[in-house]
Design a protein around this motif. Sequence first.
Motif, PDB file in Angstrom:
ATOM      1  N   GLY A   1       0.781  -1.236   0.000  1.00 31.67           N
ATOM      2  CA  GLY A   1       0.000   0.000   0.000  1.00 31.67           C
ATOM      3  C   GLY A   1       0.810   1.281   0.000  1.00 31.67           C
ATOM      4  O   GLY A   1       0.247   2.376  -0.048  1.00 31.67           O
ATOM      5  N   GLU A   2       2.136   1.183   0.039  1.00 30.98           N
ATOM      6  CA  GLU A   2       2.980   2.378   0.027  1.00 30.98           C
ATOM      7  C   GLU A   2       2.920   3.028  -1.354  1.00 30.98           C
ATOM      8  O   GLU A   2       3.006   2.350  -2.377  1.00 30.98           O
ATOM      9  N   THR A   3       2.759   4.368  -1.392  1.00 25.19           N
ATOM     10  CA  THR A   3       2.707   5.101  -2.656  1.00 25.19           C
ATOM     11  C   THR A   3       4.111   5.540  -3.059  1.00 25.19           C
ATOM     12  O   THR A   3       4.852   6.084  -2.241  1.00 25.19           O
ATOM     13  N   ILE A   4       4.448   5.305  -4.330  1.00 27.47           N
ATOM     14  CA  ILE A   4       5.770   5.626  -4.858  1.00 27.47           C
ATOM     15  C   ILE A   4       5.624   6.366  -6.181  1.00 27.47           C
ATOM     16  O   ILE A   4       4.787   6.008  -7.005  1.00 27.47           O
ATOM     17  N   ASP A   5       6.436   7.399  -6.377  1.00 26.97           N
ATOM     18  CA  ASP A   5       6.582   8.069  -7.664  1.00 26.97           C
ATOM     19  C   ASP A   5       7.932   7.640  -8.217  1.00 26.97           C
ATOM     20  O   ASP A   5       8.936   7.676  -7.497  1.00 26.97           O
ATOM     21  N   GLU A   6       7.950   7.244  -9.493  1.00 25.64           N
ATOM     22  CA  GLU A   6       9.179   6.722 -10.081  1.00 25.64           C
ATOM     23  C   GLU A   6       9.260   7.112 -11.547  1.00 25.64           C
ATOM     24  O   GLU A   6       8.254   7.085 -12.249  1.00 25.64           O
ATOM     25  N   GLU A   7      10.467   7.465 -11.993  1.00 26.68           N
ATOM     26  CA  GLU A   7      10.682   7.758 -13.406  1.00 26.68           C
ATOM     27  C   GLU A   7      11.234   6.534 -14.100  1.00 26.68           C
ATOM     28  O   GLU A   7      11.979   5.750 -13.504  1.00 26.68           O
ATOM     29  N   ALA A   8      10.848   6.376 -15.352  1.00 30.00           N
ATOM     30  CA  ALA A   8      11.351   5.272 -16.170  1.00 30.00           C
ATOM     31  C   ALA A   8      11.571   5.778 -17.581  1.00 30.00           C
ATOM     32  O   ALA A   8      10.875   6.691 -18.034  1.00 30.00           O
ATOM     33  N   ASP A   9      12.548   5.181 -18.255  1.00 29.84           N
ATOM     34  CA  ASP A   9      12.744   5.522 -19.662  1.00 29.84           C
ATOM     35  C   ASP A   9      13.018   4.249 -20.445  1.00 29.84           C
ATOM     36  O   ASP A   9      13.092   3.157 -19.886  1.00 29.84           O
ATOM     37  N   GLY A  10      13.104   4.407 -21.770  1.00 29.03           N
ATOM     38  CA  GLY A  10      13.385   3.261 -22.622  1.00 29.03           C
ATOM     39  C   GLY A  10      12.302   2.193 -22.554  1.00 29.03           C
ATOM     40  O   GLY A  10      11.113   2.492 -22.496  1.00 29.03           O
ATOM     41  N   PHE A  11      12.749   0.936 -22.543  1.00 30.56           N
ATOM     42  CA  PHE A  11      11.819  -0.192 -22.598  1.00 30.56           C
ATOM     43  C   PHE A  11      10.916  -0.256 -21.367  1.00 30.56           C
ATOM     44  O   PHE A  11       9.738  -0.602 -21.477  1.00 30.56           O
ATOM     45  N   MET A  12      11.430   0.100 -20.186  1.00 30.51           N
ATOM     46  CA  MET A  12      10.587   0.084 -18.984  1.00 30.51           C
ATOM     47  C   MET A  12       9.467   1.109 -19.120  1.00 30.51           C
ATOM     48  O   MET A  12       8.323   0.835 -18.750  1.00 30.51           O
ATOM     49  N   ALA A  13       9.763   2.284 -19.665  1.00 34.19           N
ATOM     50  CA  ALA A  13       8.721   3.294 -19.879  1.00 34.19           C
ATOM     51  C   ALA A  13       7.661   2.764 -20.834  1.00 34.19           C
ATOM     52  O   ALA A  13       6.457   2.942 -20.609  1.00 34.19           O
ATOM     53  N   THR A  14       8.098   2.085 -21.893  1.00 37.19           N
ATOM     54  CA  THR A  14       7.169   1.495 -22.853  1.00 37.19           C
ATOM     55  C   THR A  14       6.281   0.459 -22.171  1.00 37.19           C
ATOM     56  O   THR A  14       5.058   0.464 -22.333  1.00 37.19           O
ATOM     57  N   CYS A  15       6.893  -0.429 -21.394  1.00 37.10           N
ATOM     58  CA  CYS A  15       6.127  -1.483 -20.709  1.00 37.10           C
ATOM     59  C   CYS A  15       5.105  -0.884 -19.746  1.00 37.10           C
ATOM     60  O   CYS A  15       3.950  -1.329 -19.708  1.00 37.10           O
ATOM     61  N   LEU A  16       5.516   0.097 -18.971  1.00 36.14           N
ATOM     62  CA  LEU A  16       4.579   0.725 -18.026  1.00 36.14           C
ATOM     63  C   LEU A  16       3.402   1.360 -18.762  1.00 36.14           C
ATOM     64  O   LEU A  16       2.246   1.175 -18.374  1.00 36.14           O
ATOM     65  N   GLN A  17       3.681   2.092 -19.838  1.00 37.82           N
ATOM     66  CA  GLN A  17       2.603   2.722 -20.602  1.00 37.82           C
ATOM     67  C   GLN A  17       1.669   1.678 -21.206  1.00 37.82           C
ATOM     68  O   GLN A  17       0.447   1.832 -21.179  1.00 37.82           O
ATOM     69  N   HIS A  18       2.252   0.607 -21.741  1.00 35.08           N
ATOM     70  CA  HIS A  18       1.473  -0.471 -22.351  1.00 35.08           C
ATOM     71  C   HIS A  18       0.537  -1.110 -21.321  1.00 35.08           C
ATOM     72  O   HIS A  18      -0.658  -1.283 -21.586  1.00 35.08           O
ATOM     73  N   GLU A  19       1.058  -1.436 -20.147  1.00 36.31           N
ATOM     74  CA  GLU A  19       0.244  -2.105 -19.127  1.00 36.31           C
ATOM     75  C   GLU A  19      -0.768  -1.144 -18.501  1.00 36.31           C
ATOM     76  O   GLU A  19      -1.902  -1.533 -18.213  1.00 36.31           O
ATOM     77  N   ILE A  20      -0.397   0.104 -18.298  1.00 34.98           N
ATOM     78  CA  ILE A  20      -1.351   1.089 -17.758  1.00 34.98           C
ATOM     79  C   ILE A  20      -2.466   1.333 -18.765  1.00 34.98           C
ATOM     80  O   ILE A  20      -3.640   1.444 -18.391  1.00 34.98           O
ATOM     81  N   ASP A  21      -2.132   1.389 -20.053  1.00 39.97           N
ATOM     82  CA  ASP A  21      -3.172   1.466 -21.086  1.00 39.97           C
ATOM     83  C   ASP A  21      -4.161   0.315 -20.904  1.00 39.97           C
ATOM     84  O   ASP A  21      -5.379   0.516 -20.928  1.00 39.97           O
ATOM     85  N   GLN A  22      -3.641  -0.908 -20.745  1.00 34.23           N
ATOM     86  CA  GLN A  22      -4.516  -2.073 -20.595  1.00 34.23           C
ATOM     87  C   GLN A  22      -5.420  -1.907 -19.380  1.00 34.23           C
ATOM     88  O   GLN A  22      -6.613  -2.210 -19.437  1.00 34.23           O
ATOM     89  N   LEU A  23      -4.877  -1.398 -18.281  1.00 35.59           N
ATOM     90  CA  LEU A  23      -5.690  -1.173 -17.078  1.00 35.59           C
ATOM     91  C   LEU A  23      -6.762  -0.114 -17.328  1.00 35.59           C
ATOM     92  O   LEU A  23      -7.804  -0.119 -16.676  1.00 35.59           O
ATOM     93  N   ASP A  24      -6.508   0.777 -18.286  1.00 38.60           N
ATOM     94  CA  ASP A  24      -7.480   1.810 -18.652  1.00 38.60           C
ATOM     95  C   ASP A  24      -8.429   1.349 -19.755  1.00 38.60           C
ATOM     96  O   ASP A  24      -9.232   2.133 -20.269  1.00 38.60           O
ATOM     97  N   GLY A  25      -8.313   0.071 -20.152  1.00 34.09           N
ATOM     98  CA  GLY A  25      -9.200  -0.473 -21.183  1.00 34.09           C
ATOM     99  C   GLY A  25      -8.763  -0.158 -22.607  1.00 34.09           C
ATOM    100  O   GLY A  25      -9.549  -0.256 -23.542  1.00 34.09           O
ATOM    101  N   ILE A  26      -7.487   0.211 -22.762  1.00 34.07           N
ATOM    102  CA  ILE A  26      -6.948   0.515 -24.092  1.00 34.07           C
ATOM    103  C   ILE A  26      -6.045  -0.637 -24.497  1.00 34.07           C
ATOM    104  O   ILE A  26      -4.928  -0.767 -23.993  1.00 34.07           O
ATOM    105  N   PHE A  27      -6.541  -1.496 -25.397  1.00 29.17           N
ATOM    106  CA  PHE A  27      -5.733  -2.614 -25.880  1.00 29.17           C
ATOM    107  C   PHE A  27      -4.652  -2.072 -26.802  1.00 29.17           C
ATOM    108  O   PHE A  27      -4.887  -1.136 -27.568  1.00 29.17           O
ATOM    109  N   TRP A  28      -3.465  -2.635 -26.754  1.00 28.98           N
ATOM    110  CA  TRP A  28      -2.290  -2.082 -27.427  1.00 28.98           C
ATOM    111  C   TRP A  28      -2.494  -1.819 -28.915  1.00 28.98           C
ATOM    112  O   TRP A  28      -1.897  -0.891 -29.461  1.00 28.98           O
TER     113      TRP A  28
END
Length: 169
Positions: A116-143
Amino acid sequence: MAIRPIVRFPNPLLTRKAETITRFDAALEALAADLLDTMRDAPGVGITAPHIGILERVTVIEFDRESGARTFVNPEVIWCSDEKATHTEGSVSMPGILEEVERPRAVRVRYQTLGGETIDEEADGFMATCLQHEIDQLDGIFWTQRLSRLKRDRAIKKFEKLTREQARG
């Protein structure tokens, strides 16, 4: 824990927004463990609860076992760079289909840990892509929705053909 069945495209569950998680308990930890087992079996580098039919905001990402799995609960993008990058993407819900997708090169995400701890984190490159891809899915946006109409139609036709061929054996 357990390998769960993966929801396959074009199941409408993949276009529904996942619910915010409010209980940080053993059931959430078990879900994260099942997601990891299911993702490794698929195989993939990222998976969300909606991929296994559970509309909750949790994702697991693992590039390799050496660096280990990361679990993100209730993740959201709170900033993204203007600079873009292109990476090959696909989905455990649409196996065998890969396409190049352009997204912001860097992001800042806010998420919670399994405790339950809240964290803010920066990511770039492939990790940034993966996070955006999975967050899109959680928002109902299929890749595939991030592809041009031509690429999207081509990917869907290819997946339908693969599915027919697999059904025939």
